[in-house]
Write a protein that holds these residues in place. Structure first.
Motif, short mmCIF file in Angstrom:
data_model
loop_
_atom_site.label_atom_id
_atom_site.label_comp_id
_atom_site.label_asym_id
_atom_site.label_seq_id
_atom_site.Cartn_x
_atom_site.Cartn_y
_atom_site.Cartn_z
N ASN A 83 17.94 -30.10 41.60
CA ASN A 83 18.07 -31.44 41.90
C ASN A 83 19.15 -31.84 42.92
OD1 ASN A 83 16.09 -32.35 40.03
ND2 ASN A 83 17.43 -31.91 38.47
N THR A 84 18.99 -32.66 44.10
CA THR A 84 19.81 -33.19 44.70
C THR A 84 19.67 -34.74 45.02
OG1 THR A 84 19.88 -30.97 46.10
CG2 THR A 84 20.73 -32.72 46.99
N ASN A 85 20.49 -35.59 44.66
CA ASN A 85 20.41 -36.82 45.03
C ASN A 85 20.74 -37.17 46.56
OD1 ASN A 85 20.20 -37.27 42.19
ND2 ASN A 85 22.41 -38.06 41.95
N PRO A 86 20.05 -38.09 47.01
CA PRO A 86 19.86 -38.21 48.63
C PRO A 86 21.25 -38.81 48.86
CG PRO A 86 18.68 -40.02 47.37
CD PRO A 86 18.77 -39.04 46.54
N SER A 87 21.61 -38.59 50.20
CA SER A 87 23.00 -39.30 50.66
C SER A 87 22.84 -40.78 50.59
CB SER A 87 23.05 -38.74 52.27
OG SER A 87 23.19 -37.25 52.23
N THR A 88 23.83 -41.20 50.64
CA THR A 88 23.86 -42.82 50.65
C THR A 88 24.70 -43.11 51.72
OG1 THR A 88 26.22 -42.96 49.23
CG2 THR A 88 24.11 -42.68 47.98
N LYS A 89 24.82 -44.67 52.13
CA LYS A 89 25.53 -45.03 53.02
C LYS A 89 26.92 -44.83 52.97
CE LYS A 89 22.73 -48.79 53.84
NZ LYS A 89 22.43 -50.57 53.67
N VAL B 96 25.99 -36.39 49.57
CA VAL B 96 25.25 -36.38 48.13
C VAL B 96 26.61 -36.38 47.20
CG1 VAL B 96 24.26 -35.16 46.48
CG2 VAL B 96 23.56 -35.28 49.04
N ASP B 97 26.62 -37.33 45.84
CA ASP B 97 27.52 -37.20 44.66
C ASP B 97 27.13 -36.30 43.74
OD1 ASP B 97 28.20 -40.80 45.56
OD2 ASP B 97 29.38 -39.00 46.14
N HIS B 98 25.88 -36.01 43.58
CA HIS B 98 25.45 -35.14 42.43
C HIS B 98 24.55 -34.02 42.79
CE1 HIS B 98 27.42 -38.35 39.95
NE2 HIS B 98 26.66 -39.15 40.63
N HIS B 99 24.82 -33.08 42.30
CA HIS B 99 23.72 -31.61 42.69
C HIS B 99 23.76 -31.06 41.19
CE1 HIS B 99 25.29 -32.21 46.76
NE2 HIS B 99 24.39 -31.82 46.97
N SER B 100 22.43 -30.35 40.97
CA SER B 100 22.46 -29.48 39.75
C SER B 100 21.44 -28.56 40.21
CB SER B 100 22.04 -30.36 38.39
OG SER B 100 20.91 -31.12 38.62
N ALA B 101 21.30 -27.43 39.59
CA ALA B 101 20.43 -26.19 39.74
C ALA B 101 20.33 -25.49 38.22
CB ALA B 101 20.57 -25.45 40.81
N ILE B 102 19.14 -25.07 37.84
CA ILE B 102 19.21 -24.51 36.66
C ILE B 102 18.39 -23.11 36.89
CG2 ILE B 102 18.29 -24.46 34.16
CD1 ILE B 102 18.62 -27.56 34.47
N MET C 288 23.42 -22.81 34.42
CA MET C 288 23.24 -24.17 35.39
C MET C 288 24.36 -24.53 35.96
SD MET C 288 22.76 -27.94 33.62
CE MET C 288 23.43 -27.41 32.24
N VAL C 289 24.41 -24.95 37.44
CA VAL C 289 25.48 -25.12 38.23
C VAL C 289 25.40 -26.65 38.42
CG1 VAL C 289 24.46 -24.56 40.33
CG2 VAL C 289 27.10 -24.67 40.19
N LEU C 290 26.44 -27.50 38.32
CA LEU C 290 26.55 -28.94 38.62
C LEU C 290 27.80 -28.97 39.42
CD1 LEU C 290 26.72 -29.93 34.65
CD2 LEU C 290 24.56 -30.06 36.36
N GLU C 291 27.51 -30.04 40.42
CA GLU C 291 28.61 -30.66 41.03
C GLU C 291 28.52 -32.24 40.83
OE1 GLU C 291 29.96 -32.80 44.54
OE2 GLU C 291 27.99 -32.78 44.15
N ASP C 292 29.71 -32.71 40.66
CA ASP C 292 29.88 -34.02 40.36
C ASP C 292 31.10 -34.54 41.28
OD1 ASP C 292 29.67 -36.83 39.57
OD2 ASP C 292 30.08 -36.21 37.61
N ASN C 293 30.99 -35.49 42.01
CA ASN C 293 31.87 -36.13 42.75
C ASN C 293 31.85 -37.75 42.55
OD1 ASN C 293 33.71 -36.88 44.71
ND2 ASN C 293 33.08 -35.55 46.37
#
Length: 161
Positions: free
Chosen positions: A117-123, A127-133, A142-147
């Motif tokens: 999962n990757t949330n699309p870029s915003t204005k 991207v602020d959130h990524h995850s892979a399982i 599971m790896v998560l990135e949260d900003n």
């Protein structure tokens, strides 16, 4: 056909296969189900903290990334572990790049993620959130990135599937 020789060869093959299967590890050099004492014996350094149900190791590496490692126990049996990578990156994109590097390493280890999962870029920026399982060999990784609000963290979680 020499059946005793064939049986002996099969027995040796099965023993070698069994040794290969049991020598696999789940988290670093540890296996699920190990006691806290057994897990400590697999590590080269002493834990920085010990409390009921958890061993903490600081400044450990996973594919050249350094962070904290938390082994998690239930009834003195290893059930999971979590890496936390908190060191600041100069930009949001630098943190996303670190996430992608760890994801590539885990993909090399476990194959293509079952969920990505990757949330699309915003204005506002990248991207602020990524995850892979990954689900493989009786475990989940599971790896998560949260900003959020300038506080970026990458977490890698290992647990029984």
């Amino acid at each position: 056909m020499n059946y005793p020789t064939l049986f002996f060869c099969l027995l040796i093959s099965l023993a070698a296969f069994s040794q290969t299967v049991t020598s696999q590890t789940d988290i670093r050099s540890a296996r699920f189900g190990m006691s806290a004492a057994e897990v400590k014996a697999t590590e080269s350094q002493k834990p920085s903290a010990e409390k009921d149900g958890q061993l903490t190791y600081t400044n450990v590496s996973l594919d050249q990334e350094h962070g904290d490692l938390y082994y998690l126990f239930e009834e003195n049996q290893l059930v999971g572990a979590t890496y936390h990578f908190l060191s600041p990156s100069p930009s949001k994109q630098a943190y996303v790049d670190r996430y992608n590097k760890l994801k590539a390493y885990l993909t090399e280890q476990y194959g293509k993620p079952s969920t990505d999962n990757t949330n699309p870029s915003t204005k506002e920026g990248p991207v602020d959130h990524h995850s892979a399982i990954w689900r493989a060999a009786g475990k989940m990784v599971m790896v998560l990135e949260d900003n959020e609000k300038g506080k970026a963290m990458i977490t890698v979680l290992f647990s029984k599937n």
